[in-house]
Design a protein around this motif. Structure first.
Motif, PDB file in Angstrom:
ATOM      1  N   ASP A  93       0.813  -1.221   0.000  1.00 58.53           N
ATOM      2  CA  ASP A  93       0.000   0.000   0.000  1.00 58.53           C
ATOM      3  C   ASP A  93       0.847   1.272   0.000  1.00 58.53           C
ATOM      4  N   PRO A  94       1.777   1.453   0.937  1.00 60.47           N
ATOM      5  CA  PRO A  94       2.575   2.684   0.865  1.00 60.47           C
ATOM      6  C   PRO A  94       3.440   2.751  -0.390  1.00 60.47           C
ATOM      7  N   LEU A  95       3.953   1.597  -0.828  1.00 64.04           N
ATOM      8  CA  LEU A  95       4.774   1.604  -2.039  1.00 64.04           C
ATOM      9  C   LEU A  95       3.947   2.012  -3.252  1.00 64.04           C
ATOM     10  N   ASN A  96       2.700   1.571  -3.313  1.00 63.17           N
ATOM     11  CA  ASN A  96       1.828   1.954  -4.411  1.00 63.17           C
ATOM     12  C   ASN A  96       1.591   3.472  -4.422  1.00 63.17           C
ATOM     13  N   ILE A  97       1.302   4.044  -3.267  1.00 62.09           N
ATOM     14  CA  ILE A  97       1.083   5.497  -3.195  1.00 62.09           C
ATOM     15  C   ILE A  97       2.360   6.243  -3.552  1.00 62.09           C
ATOM     16  N   LEU A  98       3.485   5.812  -3.004  1.00 61.04           N
ATOM     17  CA  LEU A  98       4.765   6.455  -3.310  1.00 61.04           C
ATOM     18  C   LEU A  98       5.065   6.412  -4.810  1.00 61.04           C
ATOM     19  N   THR A  99       4.797   5.275  -5.416  1.00 63.97           N
ATOM     20  CA  THR A  99       5.062   5.134  -6.849  1.00 63.97           C
ATOM     21  C   THR A  99       4.170   6.060  -7.661  1.00 63.97           C
ATOM     22  N   ARG A 100       2.899   6.170  -7.310  1.00 65.17           N
ATOM     23  CA  ARG A 100       1.991   7.062  -8.029  1.00 65.17           C
ATOM     24  C   ARG A 100       2.422   8.522  -7.878  1.00 65.17           C
ATOM     25  N   ILE A 101       2.831   8.906  -6.670  1.00 58.80           N
ATOM     26  CA  ILE A 101       3.312  10.271  -6.445  1.00 58.80           C
ATOM     27  C   ILE A 101       4.572  10.519  -7.272  1.00 58.80           C
ATOM     28  N   LYS A 102       5.497   9.580  -7.231  1.00 58.03           N
ATOM     29  CA  LYS A 102       6.748   9.718  -7.978  1.00 58.03           C
ATOM     30  C   LYS A 102       6.482   9.831  -9.474  1.00 58.03           C
ATOM     31  N   GLN A 103       5.602   8.989 -10.004  1.00 55.91           N
ATOM     32  CA  GLN A 103       5.270   9.059 -11.430  1.00 55.91           C
ATOM     33  C   GLN A 103       4.706  10.425 -11.795  1.00 55.91           C
ATOM     34  N   GLU A 104       3.831  10.952 -10.945  1.00 53.66           N
ATOM     35  CA  GLU A 104       3.247  12.274 -11.198  1.00 53.66           C
ATOM     36  C   GLU A 104       4.316  13.361 -11.184  1.00 53.66           C
ATOM     37  N   LEU A 105       5.209  13.319 -10.212  1.00 52.05           N
ATOM     38  CA  LEU A 105       6.255  14.340 -10.115  1.00 52.05           C
ATOM     39  C   LEU A 105       7.256  14.247 -11.259  1.00 52.05           C
ATOM     40  N   LEU A 106       7.502  13.052 -11.767  1.00 51.43           N
ATOM     41  CA  LEU A 106       8.391  12.906 -12.916  1.00 51.43           C
ATOM     42  C   LEU A 106       7.706  13.357 -14.207  1.00 51.43           C
ATOM     43  N   ALA A 107       6.417  13.076 -14.339  1.00 53.74           N
ATOM     44  CA  ALA A 107       5.680  13.463 -15.550  1.00 53.74           C
ATOM     45  C   ALA A 107       5.402  14.966 -15.586  1.00 53.74           C
ATOM     46  N   ARG A 108       5.109  15.541 -14.426  1.00 58.00           N
ATOM     47  CA  ARG A 108       4.798  16.970 -14.322  1.00 58.00           C
ATOM     48  C   ARG A 108       5.567  17.554 -13.138  1.00 58.00           C
ATOM     49  N   PRO A 109       6.853  17.846 -13.343  1.00 59.12           N
ATOM     50  CA  PRO A 109       7.696  18.286 -12.224  1.00 59.12           C
ATOM     51  C   PRO A 109       7.422  19.702 -11.729  1.00 59.12           C
ATOM     52  N   VAL A 110       6.729  20.516 -12.515  1.00 56.32           N
ATOM     53  CA  VAL A 110       6.429  21.885 -12.087  1.00 56.32           C
ATOM     54  C   VAL A 110       5.087  21.894 -11.364  1.00 56.32           C
ATOM     55  N   PHE A 111       5.052  22.520 -10.192  1.00 64.36           N
ATOM     56  CA  PHE A 111       3.805  22.654  -9.437  1.00 64.36           C
ATOM     57  C   PHE A 111       3.764  24.046  -8.825  1.00 64.36           C
ATOM     58  N   GLY A 112       2.558  24.496  -8.504  1.00 69.53           N
ATOM     59  CA  GLY A 112       2.404  25.811  -7.893  1.00 69.53           C
ATOM     60  C   GLY A 112       2.970  26.938  -8.734  1.00 69.53           C
ATOM     61  N   GLU A 113       3.122  26.715 -10.021  1.00 67.10           N
ATOM     62  CA  GLU A 113       3.603  27.682 -11.010  1.00 67.10           C
ATOM     63  C   GLU A 113       5.052  28.131 -10.835  1.00 67.10           C
ATOM     64  N   SER A 114       5.630  27.960  -9.641  1.00 69.85           N
ATOM     65  CA  SER A 114       6.967  28.502  -9.389  1.00 69.85           C
ATOM     66  C   SER A 114       7.982  27.478  -8.917  1.00 69.85           C
ATOM     67  N   PHE A 115       7.572  26.240  -8.733  1.00 70.13           N
ATOM     68  CA  PHE A 115       8.437  25.245  -8.119  1.00 70.13           C
ATOM     69  C   PHE A 115       8.639  24.072  -9.069  1.00 70.13           C
ATOM     70  N   ARG A 116       9.836  23.485  -9.008  1.00 71.39           N
ATOM     71  CA  ARG A 116      10.156  22.378  -9.911  1.00 71.39           C
ATOM     72  C   ARG A 116      10.906  21.287  -9.162  1.00 71.39           C
ATOM     73  N   VAL A 117      10.430  20.053  -9.297  1.00 66.38           N
ATOM     74  CA  VAL A 117      11.094  18.887  -8.720  1.00 66.38           C
ATOM     75  C   VAL A 117      12.231  18.485  -9.641  1.00 66.38           C
ATOM     76  N   GLU A 118      13.396  18.262  -9.073  1.00 67.65           N
ATOM     77  CA  GLU A 118      14.586  17.848  -9.819  1.00 67.65           C
ATOM     78  C   GLU A 118      14.951  16.417  -9.437  1.00 67.65           C
ATOM     79  N   LYS A 119      15.495  15.680 -10.388  1.00 71.44           N
ATOM     80  CA  LYS A 119      16.017  14.340 -10.090  1.00 71.44           C
ATOM     81  C   LYS A 119      17.314  14.492  -9.323  1.00 71.44           C
ATOM     82  N   PRO A 120      17.680  13.548  -8.506  1.00 73.59           N
ATOM     83  CA  PRO A 120      17.033  12.274  -8.282  1.00 73.59           C
ATOM     84  C   PRO A 120      15.884  12.382  -7.274  1.00 73.59           C
TER      85      PRO A 120
END
Length: 154
Positions: A93-120
């Motif tokens: 269960d937690p791994l599934n949620i973590l994976t979905r969050i990670k996939q979203e952040l990798l597909a759309r790394p910009v959020f709140g118009e001003s912030f960007r998630v960087e790898k890794p």
């Protein structure tokens, strides 16, 4: 832009990612989407005294930030907690949620118009789990707008 604004925008973003999950809670017979909060969960109460079940949850926590000549970066930890009496597969269960969050952040790394998630993006599932509670985390770097120096030297 401040780290607290960034955390609030990330919470909003993650609420939309997790809102369709229907997961077991720590109160028998009740299922719900994970609550998504910045910082820390509210006071822990016994299950029978909880108006809203503690589990499942997603916590977005500020760890540290760094400003240098190349920009500003905040280190953020996303902690996911779930509840399952299934000793064999509860960890999924937690791994599934973590994976979905990670996939979203990798597909759309910009959020709140001003912030960007960087790898890794680092995923961690500790070997020791507090059965029937399960948890894991993501650690990520978020680029935040940097304050420009005003004025100058004379």
């Amino acid at each position: 832009m401040t780290p607290t604004i960034m955390l609030d925008r990330l919470v909003e973003h993650l609420q939309s990612v997790t809102e369709n999950f229907e997961m077991q809670t720590n109160i028998p017979g009740i299922k719900k989407a994970p609550q998504v909060v910045a910082g820390y969960l509210s006071e822990k109460k016994p299950a029978q005294k909880q108006e809203v079940p503690d589990y499942p949850y997603v916590i977005v926590r500020f760890l540290k930030d760094n400003d240098d000549n190349d920009g500003a970066v905040a280190r953020v930890k996303i902690i996911v907690g779930t509840y399952s009496q299934d000793a064999q597969d509860g960890w999924r269960d937690p791994l599934n949620i973590l994976t979905r969050i990670k996939q979203e952040l990798l597909a759309r790394p910009v959020f709140g118009e001003s912030f960007r998630v960087e790898k890794p993006i680092e995923t961690d599932m500790p070997e020791e789990q507090p059965f029937p509670e399960w948890w894991g985390s993501l650690t990520l770097n978020v680029i935040i707008p940097q304050m420009e120096e005003e004025g100058g030297f004379l």
